[in-house]
Design a protein around this motif. Structure first.
Motif, PDB file in Angstrom:
ATOM      1  N   SER A 170     -17.550  21.283-120.402  1.00 58.51           N
ATOM      2  CA  SER A 170     -16.372  20.416-120.409  1.00 58.51           C
ATOM      3  C   SER A 170     -16.768  19.028-119.938  1.00 58.51           C
ATOM      4  O   SER A 170     -17.807  18.843-119.291  1.00 58.51           O
ATOM      5  CB  SER A 170     -15.275  20.993-119.505  1.00 58.51           C
ATOM      6  OG  SER A 170     -15.726  21.047-118.161  1.00 58.51           O
ATOM      7  N   TYR A 181     -22.032  26.212-131.606  1.00 58.07           N
ATOM      8  CA  TYR A 181     -20.633  25.964-131.251  1.00 58.07           C
ATOM      9  C   TYR A 181     -20.585  25.557-129.773  1.00 58.07           C
ATOM     10  O   TYR A 181     -20.975  26.327-128.891  1.00 58.07           O
ATOM     11  CB  TYR A 181     -19.775  27.211-131.479  1.00 58.07           C
ATOM     12  CG  TYR A 181     -18.366  27.071-130.966  1.00 58.07           C
ATOM     13  CD1 TYR A 181     -17.486  26.134-131.526  1.00 58.07           C
ATOM     14  CD2 TYR A 181     -17.898  27.871-129.914  1.00 58.07           C
ATOM     15  CE1 TYR A 181     -16.191  25.997-131.040  1.00 58.07           C
ATOM     16  CE2 TYR A 181     -16.614  27.740-129.438  1.00 58.07           C
ATOM     17  CZ  TYR A 181     -15.755  26.790-130.008  1.00 58.07           C
ATOM     18  OH  TYR A 181     -14.483  26.650-129.514  1.00 58.07           O
ATOM     19  N   ASP A 198     -18.920  25.499-126.872  1.00 59.00           N
ATOM     20  CA  ASP A 198     -17.779  26.226-126.305  1.00 59.00           C
ATOM     21  C   ASP A 198     -17.179  25.451-125.125  1.00 59.00           C
ATOM     22  O   ASP A 198     -17.860  25.186-124.128  1.00 59.00           O
ATOM     23  CB  ASP A 198     -18.255  27.602-125.836  1.00 59.00           C
ATOM     24  CG  ASP A 198     -17.093  28.519-125.484  1.00 59.00           C
ATOM     25  OD1 ASP A 198     -15.945  28.032-125.418  1.00 59.00           O
ATOM     26  OD2 ASP A 198     -17.352  29.726-125.271  1.00 59.00           O
ATOM     27  N   PRO A 199     -15.903  25.061-125.213  1.00 63.39           N
ATOM     28  CA  PRO A 199     -15.270  24.337-124.091  1.00 63.39           C
ATOM     29  C   PRO A 199     -15.191  25.163-122.816  1.00 63.39           C
ATOM     30  O   PRO A 199     -15.081  24.593-121.727  1.00 63.39           O
ATOM     31  CB  PRO A 199     -13.861  24.026-124.629  1.00 63.39           C
ATOM     32  CG  PRO A 199     -13.971  24.150-126.110  1.00 63.39           C
ATOM     33  CD  PRO A 199     -15.004  25.193-126.364  1.00 63.39           C
ATOM     34  N   ASP A 200     -15.261  26.500-122.964  1.00 64.97           N
ATOM     35  CA  ASP A 200     -15.232  27.329-121.758  1.00 64.97           C
ATOM     36  C   ASP A 200     -16.542  27.216-120.967  1.00 64.97           C
ATOM     37  O   ASP A 200     -16.562  27.499-119.766  1.00 64.97           O
ATOM     38  CB  ASP A 200     -14.993  28.803-122.135  1.00 64.97           C
ATOM     39  CG  ASP A 200     -13.610  29.017-122.749  1.00 64.97           C
ATOM     40  OD1 ASP A 200     -12.709  28.215-122.427  1.00 64.97           O
ATOM     41  OD2 ASP A 200     -13.454  29.970-123.538  1.00 64.97           O
ATOM     42  N   ILE A 232     -17.584  18.353-127.866  1.00 63.70           N
ATOM     43  CA  ILE A 232     -17.151  19.584-127.196  1.00 63.70           C
ATOM     44  C   ILE A 232     -16.032  20.237-128.011  1.00 63.70           C
ATOM     45  O   ILE A 232     -15.051  19.589-128.386  1.00 63.70           O
ATOM     46  CB  ILE A 232     -16.678  19.282-125.762  1.00 63.70           C
ATOM     47  CG1 ILE A 232     -17.835  18.732-124.921  1.00 63.70           C
ATOM     48  CG2 ILE A 232     -16.095  20.525-125.110  1.00 63.70           C
ATOM     49  CD1 ILE A 232     -17.435  18.293-123.535  1.00 63.70           C
ATOM     50  N   GLY A 233     -16.228  21.519-128.296  1.00 64.81           N
ATOM     51  CA  GLY A 233     -15.269  22.248-129.126  1.00 64.81           C
ATOM     52  C   GLY A 233     -15.624  22.213-130.593  1.00 64.81           C
ATOM     53  O   GLY A 233     -14.950  22.880-131.401  1.00 64.81           O
ATOM     54  N   GLU A 234     -16.643  21.474-130.976  1.00 63.18           N
ATOM     55  CA  GLU A 234     -17.070  21.381-132.365  1.00 63.18           C
ATOM     56  C   GLU A 234     -18.322  22.221-132.584  1.00 63.18           C
ATOM     57  O   GLU A 234     -19.002  22.629-131.647  1.00 63.18           O
ATOM     58  CB  GLU A 234     -17.364  19.922-132.735  1.00 63.18           C
ATOM     59  CG  GLU A 234     -16.195  18.982-132.536  1.00 63.18           C
ATOM     60  CD  GLU A 234     -15.087  19.229-133.544  1.00 63.18           C
ATOM     61  OE1 GLU A 234     -15.393  19.746-134.638  1.00 63.18           O
ATOM     62  OE2 GLU A 234     -13.924  18.898-133.237  1.00 63.18           O
ATOM     63  N   THR A 235     -18.634  22.466-133.845  1.00 61.94           N
ATOM     64  CA  THR A 235     -19.882  23.128-134.238  1.00 61.94           C
ATOM     65  C   THR A 235     -20.839  22.068-134.760  1.00 61.94           C
ATOM     66  O   THR A 235     -20.509  21.342-135.708  1.00 61.94           O
ATOM     67  CB  THR A 235     -19.636  24.187-135.314  1.00 61.94           C
ATOM     68  OG1 THR A 235     -18.749  25.194-134.801  1.00 61.94           O
ATOM     69  CG2 THR A 235     -20.943  24.845-135.738  1.00 61.94           C
TER      70      THR A 235
END
Length: 435
Positions: A83, A76, A78-80, A141-144
């Motif tokens: 970015s 995953y 993670d956008p955190d 980004i933000g996808e698995t």
């Protein structure tokens, strides 16, 4: 009719006695011939046995390097942690660590030590594989995503059976807990052993699972190209002059003797010469394939000159006489008649000389072509290694994974040498003229 034959100074000798002496002599000669044949067969058999042992040892050790253990995991992004604004930087290692944690719910991933042990299954290059994929497509980004990455060397050795499970835990590179974690991934069907293309497409690395021969292959190509472009025309030109145009006197005899002696000089001497002249005097860059090619050209020149002179001598004198008889000049005789007929032998000698240069290590070590280079050279003046020096570097490495890669690199080198010798044999058989 008498039953004796004359024997000067000793009177008549019985025919039966002569026949017996001849028979005994033939028996001794046949026995000696059989002994000689036996010794020859024994020598050939011993040489073949040593060759089989050598190749068998290399194959049994090196075949493991042609596959690489991989793990396929769901990651995953993670956008955190990652970015678009901070690419290509980002917490790629933390993202992979979190992704590995989902397969081990009994492990507290907030514990740095436990998280490090779980993440150690993956190769250090896994984070760069993830980085390159995200940089190429930031929309991930933000996808698995599914990521297939190599495992680290200890786990690769475990998968290939080189880490023995029945060895006492204190003497193993992996403890029981680490083996259980890897077995869990294997049970989930995440472990595979595809063909290790990185062995050819990657340059050198301090991590065995990421190390490859690309830099050495490109470096050897530039060095051999430089060697060929210098030694081939110079060698042929010198041989033509000495064989066809040079007067036969003490000076030419002195040059011929020294050329023959240079062909037997140890290659390390040429490396010392290159270090003193090309690097210290001319100031050329160390570790550059161009300097390596110059060094190998010095070493190959005597071989090409000797082979070219032998090929020129093999052309029958009648060819020269016929050409001169119809009014051709000496220059026309040599370049339009003799040289084309001698070219198959010249090419054969040149290829064999280049094959010998490809396997030389000592002169390249002296000019610094054993540096740790993590990228392939883009020109003959960039720092690089060569196949034999890369083998030397890996053989000297303490990492267990480099043992199989050393044998694999030797097999690659032998493949190139066999290929070059096969080309020489093909050219000789295809273009050779017999009179």
């Amino acid at each position: 009719m008498t039953d004796t034959t004359p024997d000067s100074g000793a009177g008549p000798r019985p025919i039966n006695a002569t026949t017996d002496a001849v028979r005994k002599s033939l028996s001794r000669r046949n026995r000696k011939q059989l002994i000689l044949q036996g010794l020859g067969i024994a020598a050939i058999s011993f040489a073949m046995l040593m060759l089989v042992i050598l190749i068998g040892s290399l194959v049994s050790t090196g075949y493991q390097a042609f596959t690489q253990t991989h793990v396929e995991l769901e990651v995953y992004v993670d956008p955190d942690e990652i970015s678009e604004e901070n690419l290509p930087r980002g917490g790629f290692r933390d993202v992979l660590s979190d992704s590995m944690g989902q397969y081990f719910p009994d492990v507290d991933m907030s514990d740095r030590v436990a998280a490090r042990e779980v993440s150690s299954i993956l190769s250090n290059g896994a984070q760069f594989t993830l980085r390159d994929r995200i940089v190429a497509d930031p929309s991930l980004i933000g996808e698995t995503i599914t990521l297939n990455v190599p495992v680290s060397d200890p786990y690769d050795q475990l998968a290939k059976g080189l880490v023995k499970r029945d060895t006492p835990e204190a003497n193993r590179r992996l403890d029981d807990a680490a083996i259980e974690r890897f077995d869990r991934l294997d049970e989930l069907g995440m472990v595979s052993k595809p063909l290790n293309t990185r062995l050819i497409t990657n340059a050198d690395s301090r991590f065995p699972e990421l190390a490859g021969l690309k830099g050495a292959l490109v470096g050897s190509f530039w060095a051999l190209l430089t060697c060929f472009l210098i030694s081939f025309p110079l060698g042929i030109g010198a041989a033509i002059y000495l064989e066809e145009f040079a007067p036969k006197n003490r000076v030419s005899d002195f040059i011929e003797v020294n050329i023959n002696n240079l062909a037997a000089v140890p290659s390390v001497v040429f490396g010392l010469l290159a270090l003193a002249v090309f690097i210290n005097w001319f100031g050329l860059p160390r570790s550059a394939p161009f300097v390596g090619g110059l060094t190998l050209a010095l070493m190959t020149l005597p071989t090409i000159i000797i082979a070219t002179r032998a090929a020129l001598k093999a052309v029958p004198p009648s060819i020269r006489e016929a050409a001169l008889g119809v009014g051709a000049s000496k220059h026309q005789v040599v370049f339009q008649h003799v040289l084309p007929l001698a070219m198959p032998g010249i090419l054969t000698g040149t290829i064999i000389g280049l094959a010998q240069a490809l396997g030389e290590t000592a002169p390249l070590l002296l000019i610094g072509m054993n540096a740790f280079i993590t990228s392939a050279p883009t020109s003959p003046f960039d720092s690089a290694t060569a196949l034999p020096t890369q083998i030397f570097i890996w053989a000297d490495s303490p990492e267990r994974g480099f043992v199989s890669r050393t044998s694999a690199a030797i097999l690659v080198l032998l493949t190139f040498l066999i290929f070059m010798n096969a080309i020489a044999i093909y050219l000789r058989n295809k273009f050779e003229r017999k009179w």
